[in-house]
Design a protein around this motif. Structure first.
Motif, PDB file in Angstrom:
ATOM      1  N   PHE B 416      39.653  35.412  29.776  1.00  0.00           N
ATOM      2  CA  PHE B 416      40.553  34.820  30.772  1.00  0.00           C
ATOM      3  C   PHE B 416      40.014  35.085  32.182  1.00  0.00           C
ATOM      4  O   PHE B 416      39.951  34.189  33.023  1.00  0.00           O
ATOM      5  CB  PHE B 416      41.951  35.421  30.594  1.00  0.00           C
ATOM      6  CG  PHE B 416      42.959  35.017  31.625  1.00  0.00           C
ATOM      7  CD1 PHE B 416      43.588  33.779  31.570  1.00  0.00           C
ATOM      8  CD2 PHE B 416      43.307  35.890  32.656  1.00  0.00           C
ATOM      9  CE1 PHE B 416      44.533  33.409  32.521  1.00  0.00           C
ATOM     10  CE2 PHE B 416      44.251  35.532  33.615  1.00  0.00           C
ATOM     11  CZ  PHE B 416      44.863  34.286  33.547  1.00  0.00           C
ATOM     12  N   ARG B 417      39.589  36.329  32.404  1.00  0.00           N
ATOM     13  CA  ARG B 417      39.078  36.724  33.723  1.00  0.00           C
ATOM     14  C   ARG B 417      37.820  35.938  34.083  1.00  0.00           C
ATOM     15  O   ARG B 417      37.631  35.536  35.233  1.00  0.00           O
ATOM     16  CB  ARG B 417      38.785  38.236  33.747  1.00  0.00           C
ATOM     17  CG  ARG B 417      38.096  38.756  34.994  1.00  0.00           C
ATOM     18  CD  ARG B 417      38.966  38.576  36.224  1.00  0.00           C
ATOM     19  NE  ARG B 417      38.340  39.049  37.462  1.00  0.00           N
ATOM     20  CZ  ARG B 417      37.707  38.279  38.327  1.00  0.00           C
ATOM     21  NH1 ARG B 417      37.558  36.985  38.087  1.00  0.00           N
ATOM     22  NH2 ARG B 417      37.212  38.778  39.449  1.00  0.00           N
ATOM     23  N   SER B 418      36.978  35.706  33.082  1.00  0.00           N
ATOM     24  CA  SER B 418      35.708  35.032  33.381  1.00  0.00           C
ATOM     25  C   SER B 418      35.941  33.560  33.763  1.00  0.00           C
ATOM     26  O   SER B 418      35.038  32.901  34.242  1.00  0.00           O
ATOM     27  CB  SER B 418      34.750  35.131  32.193  1.00  0.00           C
ATOM     28  OG  SER B 418      35.185  34.313  31.134  1.00  0.00           O
ATOM     29  N   LYS B 419      37.171  33.101  33.575  1.00  0.00           N
ATOM     30  CA  LYS B 419      37.461  31.703  33.928  1.00  0.00           C
ATOM     31  C   LYS B 419      38.206  31.604  35.265  1.00  0.00           C
ATOM     32  O   LYS B 419      38.509  30.509  35.725  1.00  0.00           O
ATOM     33  CB  LYS B 419      38.285  31.044  32.825  1.00  0.00           C
ATOM     34  CG  LYS B 419      37.532  30.998  31.492  1.00  0.00           C
ATOM     35  CD  LYS B 419      38.218  30.061  30.514  1.00  0.00           C
ATOM     36  CE  LYS B 419      37.344  29.832  29.290  1.00  0.00           C
ATOM     37  NZ  LYS B 419      37.575  30.844  28.256  1.00  0.00           N
ATOM     38  N   GLN B 420      38.567  32.755  35.857  1.00  0.00           N
ATOM     39  CA  GLN B 420      39.275  32.728  37.153  1.00  0.00           C
ATOM     40  C   GLN B 420      38.256  32.619  38.275  1.00  0.00           C
ATOM     41  O   GLN B 420      37.257  33.319  38.272  1.00  0.00           O
ATOM     42  CB  GLN B 420      40.100  34.015  37.357  1.00  0.00           C
ATOM     43  CG  GLN B 420      41.088  34.295  36.254  1.00  0.00           C
ATOM     44  CD  GLN B 420      42.015  33.119  36.002  1.00  0.00           C
ATOM     45  OE1 GLN B 420      42.483  32.485  36.949  1.00  0.00           O
ATOM     46  NE2 GLN B 420      42.242  32.805  34.748  1.00  0.00           N
ATOM     47  N   ASN B 421      38.558  31.750  39.235  1.00  0.00           N
ATOM     48  CA  ASN B 421      37.582  31.581  40.309  1.00  0.00           C
ATOM     49  C   ASN B 421      38.090  31.938  41.698  1.00  0.00           C
ATOM     50  O   ASN B 421      37.427  31.675  42.688  1.00  0.00           O
ATOM     51  CB  ASN B 421      37.037  30.148  40.294  1.00  0.00           C
ATOM     52  CG  ASN B 421      36.118  29.958  39.098  1.00  0.00           C
ATOM     53  OD1 ASN B 421      35.323  30.845  38.783  1.00  0.00           O
ATOM     54  ND2 ASN B 421      36.256  28.837  38.410  1.00  0.00           N
ATOM     55  N   ASP B 422      39.280  32.521  41.760  1.00  0.00           N
ATOM     56  CA  ASP B 422      39.735  32.945  43.103  1.00  0.00           C
ATOM     57  C   ASP B 422      39.068  34.281  43.438  1.00  0.00           C
ATOM     58  O   ASP B 422      38.744  35.065  42.563  1.00  0.00           O
ATOM     59  CB  ASP B 422      41.249  33.066  43.148  1.00  0.00           C
ATOM     60  CG  ASP B 422      41.775  34.105  42.171  1.00  0.00           C
ATOM     61  OD1 ASP B 422      42.679  34.862  42.528  1.00  0.00           O
ATOM     62  OD2 ASP B 422      41.257  34.157  41.027  1.00  0.00           O
ATOM     63  N   GLU B 423      38.876  34.510  44.704  1.00  0.00           N
ATOM     64  CA  GLU B 423      38.158  35.719  45.121  1.00  0.00           C
ATOM     65  C   GLU B 423      39.060  36.647  45.922  1.00  0.00           C
ATOM     66  O   GLU B 423      39.979  36.209  46.591  1.00  0.00           O
ATOM     67  CB  GLU B 423      36.949  35.319  45.992  1.00  0.00           C
ATOM     68  CG  GLU B 423      35.771  34.812  45.180  1.00  0.00           C
ATOM     69  CD  GLU B 423      35.284  35.767  44.109  1.00  0.00           C
ATOM     70  OE1 GLU B 423      35.325  36.999  44.344  1.00  0.00           O
ATOM     71  OE2 GLU B 423      34.881  35.299  43.020  1.00  0.00           O
ATOM     72  N   TYR B 424      38.792  37.920  45.832  1.00  0.00           N
ATOM     73  CA  TYR B 424      39.470  38.885  46.696  1.00  0.00           C
ATOM     74  C   TYR B 424      38.451  39.957  47.039  1.00  0.00           C
ATOM     75  O   TYR B 424      37.465  40.129  46.330  1.00  0.00           O
ATOM     76  CB  TYR B 424      40.680  39.509  45.983  1.00  0.00           C
ATOM     77  CG  TYR B 424      40.278  40.452  44.879  1.00  0.00           C
ATOM     78  CD1 TYR B 424      40.184  41.838  45.116  1.00  0.00           C
ATOM     79  CD2 TYR B 424      39.952  39.979  43.607  1.00  0.00           C
ATOM     80  CE1 TYR B 424      39.781  42.700  44.109  1.00  0.00           C
ATOM     81  CE2 TYR B 424      39.547  40.840  42.602  1.00  0.00           C
ATOM     82  CZ  TYR B 424      39.466  42.197  42.858  1.00  0.00           C
ATOM     83  OH  TYR B 424      39.061  43.054  41.865  1.00  0.00           O
ATOM     84  N   THR B 425      38.669  40.673  48.098  1.00  0.00           N
ATOM     85  CA  THR B 425      37.770  41.773  48.437  1.00  0.00           C
ATOM     86  C   THR B 425      38.520  43.076  48.216  1.00  0.00           C
ATOM     87  O   THR B 425      39.613  43.263  48.744  1.00  0.00           O
ATOM     88  CB  THR B 425      37.325  41.709  49.913  1.00  0.00           C
ATOM     89  OG1 THR B 425      37.630  40.419  50.405  1.00  0.00           O
ATOM     90  CG2 THR B 425      35.863  42.017  50.062  1.00  0.00           C
ATOM     91  N   ALA B 426      37.917  43.921  47.414  1.00  0.00           N
ATOM     92  CA  ALA B 426      38.540  45.215  47.164  1.00  0.00           C
ATOM     93  C   ALA B 426      38.522  46.032  48.444  1.00  0.00           C
ATOM     94  O   ALA B 426      37.512  46.097  49.137  1.00  0.00           O
ATOM     95  CB  ALA B 426      37.787  45.952  46.066  1.00  0.00           C
ATOM     96  N   ASN B 427      39.665  46.611  48.753  1.00  0.00           N
ATOM     97  CA  ASN B 427      39.775  47.384  49.976  1.00  0.00           C
ATOM     98  C   ASN B 427      39.744  48.863  49.621  1.00  0.00           C
ATOM     99  O   ASN B 427      40.768  49.447  49.289  1.00  0.00           O
ATOM    100  CB  ASN B 427      41.088  46.995  50.659  1.00  0.00           C
ATOM    101  CG  ASN B 427      41.210  47.628  52.015  1.00  0.00           C
ATOM    102  OD1 ASN B 427      40.296  48.328  52.466  1.00  0.00           O
ATOM    103  ND2 ASN B 427      42.331  47.408  52.676  1.00  0.00           N
TER     104      ASN B 427
END
Lengths: 167, 661
Positions: B416-427
């Motif tokens: 499931f994760r490998s199909k998600q394309n939104d990005e975030y930056t770990a803080n």
């Protein structure tokens, strides 16, 4: 006599209580004063379990400068060149799998490094592992199979095939 | 009483089953190594010329008093013993070329010179002494200006290959913080990382140097006993750094702090030459002082002759304190890096989440739900999924078996994760634990004055180490206590001084429970306490042996806007046993129940709680104990505390001043 008996009784009770609540301690190998025992990390994943069993076999000799100092995996504690990639995948199997699925992470970058990918191609490398994740890691994967699957994806990617030298 | 708490001390500290780690190599080759080394130390070269040159070198070494030089003493780990004579800390005979090399630096130096002339073929698996002791060779070669035509330099391929593979540009001392859920990792640990320029962007591929005990198969009791008395050999080993990161960061969830040291090229070379020699050495491992941190200091002192820190430690070498020593050296530490543990990484993600993301996350980590969220606006699917995947690994890092249903969910989630394309930056910028150098010193002395229902009193307290619940928590594990030989002596008005309390060992961990960590809380205390009892309408105090073990859970707003701002509430239940002549049958025991609350903010801390003690089972009177304490810390080394304590038949109030050193 009675006093001693109760002392022993309570000590045993405490012993049982603590051992029951600290199975994690039981299952681990620790050193003294937090100073590691040179124990090797064994993760929960079934697959690494299998490898953990052989781990001390392949990586049981981290000492150096003593005797011949070589095992089939290391020489004087340094991992042999032909084992470096596979050992890295073996030892980081779970976290690496997770980083492949998300296409980024420190361990994934380290793997890219071991495959000789130039630093500007690492993000592409992450992208490729993510896109092909379902192919790379399956129910019956082994570290060796993951390595060869990753390598073949890298080879079939036009950009990576040029910028990764250790495939 | 004594055996009881001694046993429990040993037991609690090291309830650890250890896997057998075979000493490397077969025993025969080590024996051969020993015999060979002793022969080489007596080597007389065949040719008259070489014999002559050897004699010249020996004479010159004696004239120059080389064996009295600091560097030679350091190389061989010579230290003055308590009884005033010099002795090497190295404990295996193979390390020495001379019969009494362990006690005689000069004889060892002469034997070393002899061995460099070794002409016999070297047995398979062993090395020529010039290669086995590269730093000794290098140093003597410089001091005595070896003539290469008269003493042939042997090529050392194994050593060269090894050195090339490590190739550190600099070294980092790595501190692994405390892990209170396992007794043996409450002290912190240090190792050295070899920073290879090649791995500048892949530091996990660097090598690490670790000094550790290598016990074989054994039970926890003998482990504890031998660990305290030096019954195990300790030795140096090298590892790919990622193994250590896995072990500490991921499996035990300990934050790592890396301190990069400035290293001149010649110091780097010296370090590697000497580390290679140390590969041959075994030491008796003492967990209190001759431990990992101590040996790292010594090996660094060899590499950097100006460094002189191993003598600055006290009787106890606490890993965190050695970091302070490195930092105190002018210009030695050039940078510091924080490496958050897996648990810290999960926390970062949670702090970053919106209310809705959090709700979904907490639903998802109940793995039996096997729940996959629907895409929504303003919902970072990748962030939430990554946090859940991290949580799964964290939870199962130390478990042997995973329920199939959970594993299936995890596998599904990865895809499931490998199909998600939104990005975030770990803080992950702000460290979630405090660095070891900010910790208070571990020894403590305190004086108090108080008033009680039995008259006024004055008191003196002393603790060898390490930390208690009322100390400033920064640099230590929060909500925890680890104390050895915490002793209180009191004098009541018009009475003789009494030994009020002496805890051989006291350990407490009151970390909040949450659905991620599922930490349990515990308090363990064993030693001597003072019981207050009634006898014919007279209230008396008397010393009794004490054993106290409580288990339970603590709660706090760990993931709130301001974590732990509400303080920590703990509920614990356990047993308490005390033996003394005034009790029915000489002993009272039974269950007890505690409710405790603590909150620290800056220099202030309050700690309060009540414990109900049921002794009916042993036909003694029930009791209770209630306490309220406030601490104000002027600094890391000075504290003022005010406390009010009450129990059945007795109340007291006292003010105390604590000095940490």
């Amino acid at each position: 006599m009675g006093k001693r008996f109760t002392s022993v009784l309570f000590l045993s009770a405490a012993f049982v209580a603590v051992t029951m609540t600290s199975t994690s301690v039981e299952a681990k190998k620790y050193g003294m004063a937090g100073c590691g025992l040179g124990s090797l990390a064994i993760t929960s994943n079934d697959i690494t379990q299998i490898f953990a069993a052989t781990l001390n076999g392949i990586y049981g000799n981290q000492t150096f400068g003593i005797t011949s100092g070589t095992s089939n995996c290391t020489a004087d504690g340094v991992v042999k060149q032909d084992k470096v990639q596979e050992l890295f995948i073996t030892m980081n199997y779970d976290s690496l799998g997770q980083e492949m699925a998300s296409g980024k992470g420190e361990k994934l970058e380290s793997l890219g490094n071991l495959l000789g990918c130039s630093s500007d191609s690492l993000s592409r490398f992450g992208q490729v592992t993510k896109e092909n994740y379902a192919k790379l890691i399956t129910e019956d994967s082994t570290p060796a199979s993951v390595l060869s699957a990753v390598k073949s994806e890298v080879k079939s990617d036009k950009i990576l095939a040029k910028s990764c030298s250790q495939i | 009483m004594f055996p009881l708490y001694l046993l429990t001390l040993l037991f609690i500290l090291f309830t650890t089953s250890l896997g057998a780690i075979e000493p490397p190599g077969s025993i025969n080759i080590l024996e051969l190594d020993f015999l060979t080394a002793r022969n080489q130390g007596k080597e007389i070269p065949k040719s008259l010329k070489s014999q002559q040159y050897l004699q010249e070198l020996i004479n010159e070494a004696k004239e120059k008093h080389l064996s009295e030089e600091t560097h030679w003493y350091r190389l061989l780990r010579f230290n003055k013993t308590r009884w005033g004579y010099w002795e090497s800390e190295v404990d295996n005979k193979r390390y020495f070329l001379a019969e009494d090399g362990k006690h005689n630096p000069e004889k060892e130096l002469i034997a070393t010179l002899h061995s460099f002339f070794t002409e016999e073929p070297i047995p398979e698996g062993l090395q020529h002494p010039q290669c086995g002791y590269p730093e000794r060779y290098h140093w003597l070669k410089e001091k005595l200006r070896f003539d290469p035509t008269r003493l042939v330099q042997v090529p050392c391929e194994r050593f060269e290959v090894w050195k090339e593979a490590l190739n550190p540009e600099s070294l980092s001392v790595v501190f692994s913080s405390y892990y209170m859920q396992a007794p043996a990792s409450m002290f912190g640990h240090t190792l050295i990382k070899l920073n290879n320029k090649v791995n500048e962007n892949a530091e996990l591929l660097d090598y690490g140097v670790n000094y550790a005990a290598t016990p074989g198969e054994m039970d926890p009791f003998s482990y504890a006993y031998r660990g305290l008395t030096g019954g195990y050999p300790g030795s140096f080993a090298i590892f790919p750094y990622y193994l250590k990161v896995n072990e500490y960061n991921d499996m035990e969830s300990r934050d790592l702090w890396e301190y990069k040291l400035k290293l001149k090229p010649e110091e780097r070379e010296r370090f590697l030459r000497h580390l290679w020699e140390m590969g041959r050495a075994d030491f008796d491992y003492f967990f209190i002082n001759e431990n990992c941190s101590y040996h790292l200091m010594e090996i660094l002192e060899v590499a950097m002759p100006e460094l002189d820190i191993s003598k600055k430690t006290g009787w106890i070498v606490a890993p965190g304190d050695t970091i302070k020593l490195y930092l105190a050296e002018d210009g030695l530490v050039i940078s510091k890096k924080y490496r958050p543990s897996l648990y810290s990484k999960i926390k970062y993600k949670i702090f970053d989440m919106s209310e809705e993301e959090r709700t979904t996350y907490f639903e998802m980590i109940r793995f039996e739900n096997a729940f996959l969220p629907e895409p929504k606006d303003n919902f970072r699917m990748s962030l939430v999924t990554d946090a859940v995947l991290d949580t799964f690994r964290y939870r199962y890092s130390e478990k042997k078996t995973i329920p199939k249903q959970h594993k299936d969910y995890y596998d599904k989630l990865l895809i499931f994760r490998s199909k998600q394309n939104d990005e975030y930056t770990a803080n992950e910028q702000i460290p979630l634990s405090t660095p070891p150098e900010s910790s208070h010193p571990v020894s403590r002395a305190a004086t108090s004055f108080g008033a009680s229902s039995l008259g006024n009193f004055a008191e003196f307290q002393y603790r060898i180490a390490y930390h208690d619940l009322m100390n400033v928590s920064k640099g230590h594990a929060p909500n925890s206590e680890l104390a050895f030989f915490d002793t209180t002596v009191r004098t009541y008005e018009n009475k003789k001084p009494e030994l009020t309390a002496m805890s051989a060992v006291k350990v407490a961990s009151l970390n909040p429970y949450n659905s991620i960590s599922k930490d349990f809380s515990y308090i363990f205390d064993t030693g001597i306490q003072t019981a207050v009892y009634r006898n014919n309408d007279e209230t008396l105090r008397k010393q009794v042996g004490n054993f106290d073990l409580r288990l339970g859970y603590s709660f706090s707003n760990e993931f709130g806007k301001t974590p732990m701002s509400m303080g920590v509430l703990s509920v614990l239940a356990g047993v308490k046993v005390q033996n003394g002549r005034m009790f029915e049958n000489g002993v009272r025991y039974g269950g007890n129940l505690s409710l405790l609350y603590q909150k620290e903010w800056g220099a202030w801390k309050i700690y309060t709680g009540a414990t109900a003690q049921n002794y009916q089972l042993s036909h003694n009177l029930n009791s209770y104990y209630a306490t309220f304490k406030i601490r104000y810390a002027f600094s890391n080394t000075h504290e003022l505390r005010v406390e009010v304590n009450g129990e059945r038949f007795y109340e007291e109030a006292l003010i105390s001043y604590h000095y940490l050193f």
